[in-house]
Write an enzyme that holds these catalytic residues in place. Structure first.
Site, mmCIF file in Angstrom:
data_model
loop_
_atom_site.group_PDB
_atom_site.id
_atom_site.type_symbol
_atom_site.label_atom_id
_atom_site.label_comp_id
_atom_site.label_asym_id
_atom_site.label_seq_id
_atom_site.Cartn_x
_atom_site.Cartn_y
_atom_site.Cartn_z
ATOM 1 C CG ASP A 220 91.956 13.951 72.551
ATOM 2 O OD1 ASP A 220 91.470 13.103 71.786
ATOM 3 O OD2 ASP A 220 91.374 14.371 73.560
ATOM 4 C CG ASP A 244 92.601 18.425 71.278
ATOM 5 O OD1 ASP A 244 91.855 19.157 70.611
ATOM 6 O OD2 ASP A 244 92.260 17.928 72.359
ATOM 7 C CG ASP A 248 93.260 20.167 76.361
ATOM 8 O OD1 ASP A 248 93.539 21.379 76.244
ATOM 9 O OD2 ASP A 248 92.690 19.510 75.473
ATOM 10 N NE ARG A 300 88.173 25.172 73.042
ATOM 11 C CZ ARG A 300 87.834 23.900 72.983
ATOM 12 N NH1 ARG A 300 88.720 22.977 73.302
ATOM 13 N NH2 ARG A 300 86.613 23.540 72.617
#
EC number: 4.2.2.2
Length: 483
Positions: A220, A244, A248, A300
């Site tokens: 990603d 991305d 994560d 986020r």
């Protein structure tokens, strides 16, 4: 007797057919056990912060010489930076963790590995002295950098367990394809590293250990991808401009602390959780502490699915959409942060329930305790009886919010080069310069970099294990019959 021997031979033949990685993956997955009392862990973090602040205040009062005391009020930094001999005791850093990732050992107790070669020419057969060669080794290693370097990755940098990346004393940048992948590993510490301009790579073979390499599908382009892993600590890094996410964590990862980092120039900063319906993410526990969420961030910070997320003593200096979002009923414990809203009158809310009707999230456990809300920022709490449950009679209160500037003053990379990534060295077009601003899609079932060679379907695994069990029973029965 001949039949018994045949069964034994067949048993071991079938056993050897099961790849070693399957059992390794199975064992690691079984060990992804969350802390039984996350509220206790959150309490301990706040206690350590307030203890450091109290010591700092005492030094300010008693200091007669006018010198600046070492104690900052940041319990992680106070643990190691006040030791003038820390360069000779680098592995002492492993004793300074807090929160859910405090048990990350990294390479503590192992040998030092010196990165002397910044190249990354071969992802299958890396040269000794390169960073890739060090991170794939089986044994614990404390990896250091004797000089400044820019490491331009060709493919994902896949870590093995028990590794520390210690960039103190050097100006170390990791950029390029991948970048860092922590997949089915544990006990990783990443400290004082610039990570930026990471883009997608893959569809090729990449080595993950001295004895294994396999085909990796397209990644990603995360700065750091945490996949099915535990006991991870990311501290004092500067992260920006990846394809991305900057960080994560998915697929049941837990025991994570993200602290003292500087985030900037990015859209989807941090994702915690694979999907709303992925049950193992319910055990995800993450501490986000003492970070500075800086300029040109959109959303986020983090975006959570399931799990327990403790957001404590961070400085959020504006966002464009929202700061903290979630779906799938995560628990969010926000304590002692400073939230500075943007000038946009329609983006003042700190929180966002992503694609969830009001009636569904009213019972979610989201609280704000001791936060400082600036420029019209507001935090929408939720949860029936939340105030009673969350504001119990602690001897520790999140009074440290007023010390946010002091606690986060040294966030990001320390020392040489400062915390800001040298963005002027990079173009903003093409694959290597993609800022991530064009990536608005959530994770799908096709997770980043999960090569087919690293997976074995659950049904096949059950079949193999069942076959082994059957052979054991059959062999025993045959032996009894022959007796």
């Amino acid at each position: 007797m001949m039949l018994q021997r045949s069964c034994i031979v067949l048993f071991f033949s079938l056993f050897l057919l099961v790849p070693q990685m399957v059992f390794s993956m199975l064992n690691r997955t079984l060990l992804l056990i969350p802390h039984p009392d996350p509220e206790l862990v959150a309490y301990q973090v706040q206690w350590k912060v307030n203890a450091s602040i109290t010591r700092r205040q005492a030094l300010d009062t008693t200091d007669q010489a006018g010198s600046t005391p070492c104690i900052t009020g940041n319990p992680i930094d106070d643990c190691w930076k006040c030791d003038p001999n820390w360069p000779n005791n680098r592995q002492g850093l492993a004793d300074c963790g807090i929160g859910f990732g405090q048990y990350a050992l990294g390479g503590k107790g192992g040998q030092f590995y010196f990165v002397t070669d910044s190249s990354d020419d071969d992802a299958v057969n890396p040269k000794p002295g390169t960073l890739r060669y060090g991170v794939i080794q089986e044994e614990p290693l404390w990896i250091v950098f004797p000089s400044n370097m820019m490491i331009k990755l060709k493919q994902e940098l896949i870590f093995n367990s028990y590794k520390t990346l210690d960039g103190r004393g050097a100006n170390v940048h990791i950029v390029g394809g991948g970048c860092i992948t922590l997949q089915y590993v544990s006990n990783i510490i990443i400290h004082n590293i610039h990570i930026h301009h990471c883009y997608q790579s893959g569809n090729t073979n990449v080595r993950s250990s001295p004895t294994h390499y396999g085909f990796r599908t397209k990644s990603d382009g995360d700065g750091i991808s945490i996949f099915g892993s535990k006991d991870i600590w990311i501290d004092h890094c500067s992260l920006s401009r990846c394809k991305d996410g900057l960080i994560d964590a998915v697929m049941g990862s837990t025991g994570i602390t993200i602290s003292n980092n500087f985030f900037s120039h990015h859209n989807e900063v941090m994702l915690l959780g694979h999907s709303d319906h992925y049950e193992p993410d319910s055990g995800m526990q993450v501490t986000i502490a003492f970070n500075h969420f800086g300029e040109k961030l959109i959303q986020r910070m983090p975006r959570c699915r399931r799990g327990y997320i403790h957001v404590v003593n961070n400085d959020f200096t504006q966002w464009e959409m929202y700061a903290i979002g979630g779906s799938g009923n995560p628990t969010i414990n926000s304590q002692g942060n400073r939230y500075t809203a943007p000038t946009n009158p329609f983006a003042k809310e700190v929180t966002k329930r992503v694609e969830t009707p009001d009636g569904d999230w009213k019972g979610w456990n989201w609280r704000s305790e001791g936060d400082i809300l600036v420029n019209g920022a507001f935090f929408v709490a939720s949860g029936e009886g939340a105030e009673m449950r969350y504001e119990k009679a602690y001897s520790v209160e999140p009074k440290s919010a007023s010390f946010i500037t002091q606690i986060t003053f040294h966030s990001g990379v320390l020392g040489v080069g400062g915390r800001n990534n040298n963005l002027g060295m990079w173009t903003t077009t093409g694959s290597e310069g993609t800022s991530g601003l064009d990536s608005y899609n959530d994770y799908t079932d096709e997770m980043s970099g999960a090569g087919s060679t690293n997976r074995l379907s659950f049904s096949v695994l059950v079949f193999l294990l069942s076959s082994i069990s059957y052979l054991v029973v059959f062999t025993s029965s045959t032996q009894m019959f022959m007796l």
